[in-house]
Design a protein around this motif. Structure first.
Motif, PDB file in Angstrom:
ATOM      1  N   PHE A 139       2.632  -5.118   0.767  1.00 10.15           N
ATOM      2  CA  PHE A 139       2.887  -5.420  -0.639  1.00 10.15           C
ATOM      3  C   PHE A 139       1.581  -5.489  -1.433  1.00 10.15           C
ATOM      4  O   PHE A 139       1.460  -4.889  -2.503  1.00 10.15           O
ATOM      5  N   PHE A 140       0.598  -6.183  -0.888  1.00  9.81           N
ATOM      6  CA  PHE A 140      -0.671  -6.309  -1.609  1.00  9.81           C
ATOM      7  C   PHE A 140      -1.453  -5.000  -1.608  1.00  9.81           C
ATOM      8  O   PHE A 140      -2.181  -4.703  -2.566  1.00  9.81           O
ATOM      9  N   LEU A 141      -1.300  -4.199  -0.553  1.00 11.04           N
ATOM     10  CA  LEU A 141      -1.915  -2.872  -0.562  1.00 11.04           C
ATOM     11  C   LEU A 141      -1.305  -2.013  -1.662  1.00 11.04           C
ATOM     12  O   LEU A 141      -2.001  -1.282  -2.368  1.00 11.04           O
ATOM     13  N   LEU A 142       0.010  -2.091  -1.794  1.00 10.45           N
ATOM     14  CA  LEU A 142       0.709  -1.307  -2.808  1.00 10.45           C
ATOM     15  C   LEU A 142       0.262  -1.704  -4.208  1.00 10.45           C
ATOM     16  O   LEU A 142       0.145  -0.857  -5.102  1.00 10.45           O
ATOM     17  N   LEU A 143      -0.012  -2.979  -4.405  1.00  7.92           N
ATOM     18  CA  LEU A 143      -0.474  -3.463  -5.711  1.00  7.92           C
ATOM     19  C   LEU A 143      -1.942  -3.135  -5.958  1.00  7.92           C
ATOM     20  O   LEU A 143      -2.434  -3.310  -7.084  1.00  7.92           O
ATOM     21  N   GLY A 144      -2.645  -2.696  -4.924  1.00  7.40           N
ATOM     22  CA  GLY A 144      -4.060  -2.387  -5.085  1.00  7.40           C
ATOM     23  C   GLY A 144      -4.938  -3.615  -5.104  1.00  7.40           C
ATOM     24  O   GLY A 144      -6.031  -3.600  -5.675  1.00  7.40           O
ATOM     25  N   ILE A 153     -10.345   3.788   4.537  1.00  8.64           N
ATOM     26  CA  ILE A 153     -11.501   2.927   4.279  1.00  8.64           C
ATOM     27  C   ILE A 153     -12.688   3.756   3.791  1.00  8.64           C
ATOM     28  O   ILE A 153     -13.362   3.398   2.813  1.00  8.64           O
ATOM     29  N   LEU A 154     -12.949   4.876   4.453  1.00  9.14           N
ATOM     30  CA  LEU A 154     -14.063   5.738   4.055  1.00  9.14           C
ATOM     31  C   LEU A 154     -13.864   6.288   2.645  1.00  9.14           C
ATOM     32  O   LEU A 154     -14.798   6.327   1.842  1.00  9.14           O
ATOM     33  N   LEU A 155     -12.636   6.707   2.330  1.00  8.13           N
ATOM     34  CA  LEU A 155     -12.343   7.227   0.993  1.00  8.13           C
ATOM     35  C   LEU A 155     -12.474   6.140  -0.060  1.00  8.13           C
ATOM     36  O   LEU A 155     -12.961   6.372  -1.165  1.00  8.13           O
ATOM     37  N   GLU A 156     -12.024   4.934   0.287  1.00  9.88           N
ATOM     38  CA  GLU A 156     -12.094   3.814  -0.655  1.00  9.88           C
ATOM     39  C   GLU A 156     -13.555   3.441  -0.944  1.00  9.88           C
ATOM     40  O   GLU A 156     -13.895   3.113  -2.073  1.00  9.88           O
ATOM     41  N   ARG A 157     -14.383   3.501   0.077  1.00  7.78           N
ATOM     42  CA  ARG A 157     -15.809   3.190  -0.107  1.00  7.78           C
ATOM     43  C   ARG A 157     -16.485   4.164  -1.052  1.00  7.78           C
ATOM     44  O   ARG A 157     -17.434   3.815  -1.766  1.00  7.78           O
ATOM     45  N   ASN A 158     -16.038   5.408  -1.044  1.00 12.83           N
ATOM     46  CA  ASN A 158     -16.712   6.455  -1.800  1.00 12.83           C
ATOM     47  C   ASN A 158     -15.936   6.914  -3.031  1.00 12.83           C
ATOM     48  O   ASN A 158     -16.148   8.022  -3.514  1.00 12.83           O
ATOM     49  N   LYS A 159     -15.054   6.061  -3.518  1.00 13.55           N
ATOM     50  CA  LYS A 159     -14.259   6.468  -4.678  1.00 13.55           C
ATOM     51  C   LYS A 159     -15.115   6.553  -5.936  1.00 13.55           C
ATOM     52  O   LYS A 159     -16.148   5.916  -6.029  1.00 13.55           O
ATOM     53  N   VAL A 170      -8.187  -3.833  -1.921  1.00 16.07           N
ATOM     54  CA  VAL A 170      -7.757  -2.759  -1.022  1.00 16.07           C
ATOM     55  C   VAL A 170      -8.664  -2.621   0.200  1.00 16.07           C
ATOM     56  O   VAL A 170      -8.185  -2.527   1.345  1.00 16.07           O
ATOM     57  N   LEU A 171      -9.961  -2.609  -0.022  1.00 17.54           N
ATOM     58  CA  LEU A 171     -10.877  -2.397   1.099  1.00 17.54           C
ATOM     59  C   LEU A 171     -10.761  -3.520   2.131  1.00 17.54           C
ATOM     60  O   LEU A 171     -10.716  -3.263   3.344  1.00 17.54           O
ATOM     61  N   CYS A 172     -10.688  -4.766   1.666  1.00 15.15           N
ATOM     62  CA  CYS A 172     -10.543  -5.904   2.593  1.00 15.15           C
ATOM     63  C   CYS A 172      -9.221  -5.826   3.345  1.00 15.15           C
ATOM     64  O   CYS A 172      -9.171  -6.082   4.563  1.00 15.15           O
ATOM     65  N   LEU A 173      -8.151  -5.459   2.640  1.00 21.29           N
ATOM     66  CA  LEU A 173      -6.842  -5.370   3.284  1.00 21.29           C
ATOM     67  C   LEU A 173      -6.799  -4.244   4.318  1.00 21.29           C
ATOM     68  O   LEU A 173      -6.159  -4.380   5.362  1.00 21.29           O
ATOM     69  N   LEU A 174      -7.468  -3.136   4.021  1.00 18.76           N
ATOM     70  CA  LEU A 174      -7.500  -2.037   4.987  1.00 18.76           C
ATOM     71  C   LEU A 174      -8.236  -2.454   6.257  1.00 18.76           C
ATOM     72  O   LEU A 174      -7.780  -2.156   7.374  1.00 18.76           O
ATOM     73  N   TRP A 175      -9.359  -3.147   6.097  1.00 15.39           N
ATOM     74  CA  TRP A 175     -10.069  -3.646   7.277  1.00 15.39           C
ATOM     75  C   TRP A 175      -9.209  -4.642   8.044  1.00 15.39           C
ATOM     76  O   TRP A 175      -9.164  -4.622   9.283  1.00 15.39           O
ATOM     77  N   PHE A 176      -8.517  -5.526   7.307  1.00 17.85           N
ATOM     78  CA  PHE A 176      -7.639  -6.503   7.955  1.00 17.85           C
ATOM     79  C   PHE A 176      -6.509  -5.796   8.694  1.00 17.85           C
ATOM     80  O   PHE A 176      -6.155  -6.168   9.820  1.00 17.85           O
ATOM     81  N   SER A 177      -5.943  -4.752   8.070  1.00 18.08           N
ATOM     82  CA  SER A 177      -4.885  -3.962   8.708  1.00 18.08           C
ATOM     83  C   SER A 177      -5.369  -3.355  10.016  1.00 18.08           C
ATOM     84  O   SER A 177      -4.670  -3.384  11.043  1.00 18.08           O
ATOM     85  N   PHE A 226      -6.734  13.088  -4.431  1.00 19.26           N
ATOM     86  CA  PHE A 226      -5.520  12.276  -4.503  1.00 19.26           C
ATOM     87  C   PHE A 226      -5.124  11.693  -3.147  1.00 19.26           C
ATOM     88  O   PHE A 226      -4.152  10.933  -3.065  1.00 19.26           O
ATOM     89  N   MET A 227      -5.863  12.046  -2.090  1.00 14.85           N
ATOM     90  CA  MET A 227      -5.521  11.533  -0.774  1.00 14.85           C
ATOM     91  C   MET A 227      -5.787  10.034  -0.667  1.00 14.85           C
ATOM     92  O   MET A 227      -5.068   9.327   0.042  1.00 14.85           O
ATOM     93  N   ARG A 228      -6.820   9.554  -1.335  1.00 13.52           N
ATOM     94  CA  ARG A 228      -7.153   8.127  -1.241  1.00 13.52           C
ATOM     95  C   ARG A 228      -6.004   7.250  -1.726  1.00 13.52           C
ATOM     96  O   ARG A 228      -5.516   6.391  -0.979  1.00 13.52           O
ATOM     97  N   PRO A 229      -5.495   7.418  -2.954  1.00 12.45           N
ATOM     98  CA  PRO A 229      -4.378   6.566  -3.368  1.00 12.45           C
ATOM     99  C   PRO A 229      -3.088   6.850  -2.625  1.00 12.45           C
ATOM    100  O   PRO A 229      -2.318   5.932  -2.331  1.00 12.45           O
ATOM    101  N   LEU A 230      -2.844   8.127  -2.301  1.00  8.83           N
ATOM    102  CA  LEU A 230      -1.606   8.458  -1.592  1.00  8.83           C
ATOM    103  C   LEU A 230      -1.615   7.882  -0.174  1.00  8.83           C
ATOM    104  O   LEU A 230      -0.594   7.391   0.302  1.00  8.83           O
ATOM    105  N   LEU A 231      -2.757   7.928   0.483  1.00  9.51           N
ATOM    106  CA  LEU A 231      -2.869   7.361   1.823  1.00  9.51           C
ATOM    107  C   LEU A 231      -2.649   5.851   1.776  1.00  9.51           C
ATOM    108  O   LEU A 231      -1.995   5.280   2.653  1.00  9.51           O
ATOM    109  N   ARG A 232      -3.173   5.218   0.738  1.00  9.19           N
ATOM    110  CA  ARG A 232      -2.960   3.771   0.580  1.00  9.19           C
ATOM    111  C   ARG A 232      -1.479   3.453   0.414  1.00  9.19           C
ATOM    112  O   ARG A 232      -0.964   2.507   1.022  1.00  9.19           O
ATOM    113  N   VAL A 233      -0.774   4.248  -0.385  1.00  7.02           N
ATOM    114  CA  VAL A 233       0.655   4.019  -0.606  1.00  7.02           C
ATOM    115  C   VAL A 233       1.444   4.226   0.686  1.00  7.02           C
ATOM    116  O   VAL A 233       2.339   3.441   1.018  1.00  7.02           O
ATOM    117  N   VAL A 234       1.105   5.275   1.443  1.00  4.30           N
ATOM    118  CA  VAL A 234       1.810   5.552   2.705  1.00  4.30           C
ATOM    119  C   VAL A 234       1.579   4.432   3.712  1.00  4.30           C
ATOM    120  O   VAL A 234       2.518   3.965   4.373  1.00  4.30           O
TER     121      VAL A 234
END
Length: 285
Positions: A224-229, A279-285, A232-239, A165-173
């Motif tokens: 906002f777009f991260l929260l909507l999912g 990013i690592l968690l998102e890659r391996n989901k 996600v991977l592109c936005l995390l790299w951009f962040s 659950f860390m992957r989605p929770l980390l994205r929300v945080v």
């Protein structure tokens, strides 16, 4: 020759399976989340038994086959979670009842298994007589005790479960940090002080205010777009690139910000690491 072959599988489980990973993650929580009393009867089938059945059906010359693909014996939803918890080496814990209406959390947690349809099926139960499948295979399908619980959980399995659950929770945080940072910069932080910060890196005059709002709404948009999912991977790299850019600009043009007692720039380092882990968690989901 026309063949009528119908296979009706129950929940399929096995190492690497999506439902198995979810059950392990739910069992690993501080409290066991159950719907109603958690007495819903399940009869999950081990992936090896399902594969063996499908292969035998394909090879069969019988023109009419209809099978309920279930495991050796039923088990309640709550008891299954308790078994997974014990397998993970966790102490028993209390159960907490959650309403089925909380299915929308499946979207927030990016968990497609948690939805209204699956929760409705869970409440109905999912069991059948295993005799027909046993006769077809020539052996009794395995129970959860004889398959996944036959060996102790490895350290890797425990770690993977704790991170589920860390992957989605980390994205929300991370999304919240971006959104709140943008809102604070645009509407709550004293504008004069914000403009002074921009002046420290050489942004002054008519360009300062538009740049302040541009940066603020960029932060809000990322969050906002991260929260909507969305992507996600592109936005995390951009962040990550944006924060590295902010940090480098301050380092080169206003390095004294590294000495701020509240560590405004210094806190970028754990944030960058958090984004990289996401990013690592998102890659391996």
């Amino acid at each position: 020759m026309y063949k009528r072959q119908i296979l009706k599988p129950s929940i399929v489980y096995g190492e690497g399976g999506k439902s198995t990973a979810l059950f392990k993650a739910l069992a690993n929580l501080p409290l066991l989340p159950i719907i109603h009393e958690g007495s819903q009867e399940l009869q999950p089938i081990f992936i090896d038994d399902l594969v063996a059945t499908v292969i035998k059906v394909i090879q069969s010359n019988d023109p009419k086959i209809e099978l309920d693909l279930v495991g050796k014996e039923p088990i309640s939803y709550r008891h299954l979670l308790e078994k997974f918890r014990a397998w993970l080496g966790k102490k028993p814990t209390k159960a907490v009842k959650i309403p089925a209406s909380l299915a929308f959390f499946g979207k927030i947690l990016d968990e497609p298994i948690i939805n209204k349809e699956n929760l409705a099926m869970l409440n109905q139960g999912n069991t059948a007589d295993v005799t027909a499948l046993k006769n077809f295979l020539g052996y009794m399908p395995k129970s959860v005790e004889e398959s996944i619980f036959a060996q102790k959980a490895t350290p890797t399995q425990k770690l993977t479960t704790s991170l589920y659950f860390m992957r989605p929770l980390l994205r929300v945080v991370i999304a919240f940090v971006w959104i709140w940072s943008g809102i604070t910069s645009a509407f709550f932080y004293p504008q004069e002080e914000a403009l002074v910060l921009l002046a420290d890196v050489g942004i002054t005059g008519d360009l300062a205010l538009p740049m302040l709002y541009f940066a603020s709404f960029l932060d809000i948009g990322i969050g906002f777009f991260l929260l909507l999912g969305f992507e996600v991977l592109c936005l995390l790299w951009f962040s990550l690139i944006v924060i590295v850019g902010y940090t480098l600009i301050l380092t080169l043009l206003a390095p004294f910000h590294w000495l701020h007692p509240f560590g405004g720039v210094l806190k970028n380092l754990p944030l960058l690491m958090s984004i990289y882990i996401a990013i690592l968690l998102e890659r391996n989901k």
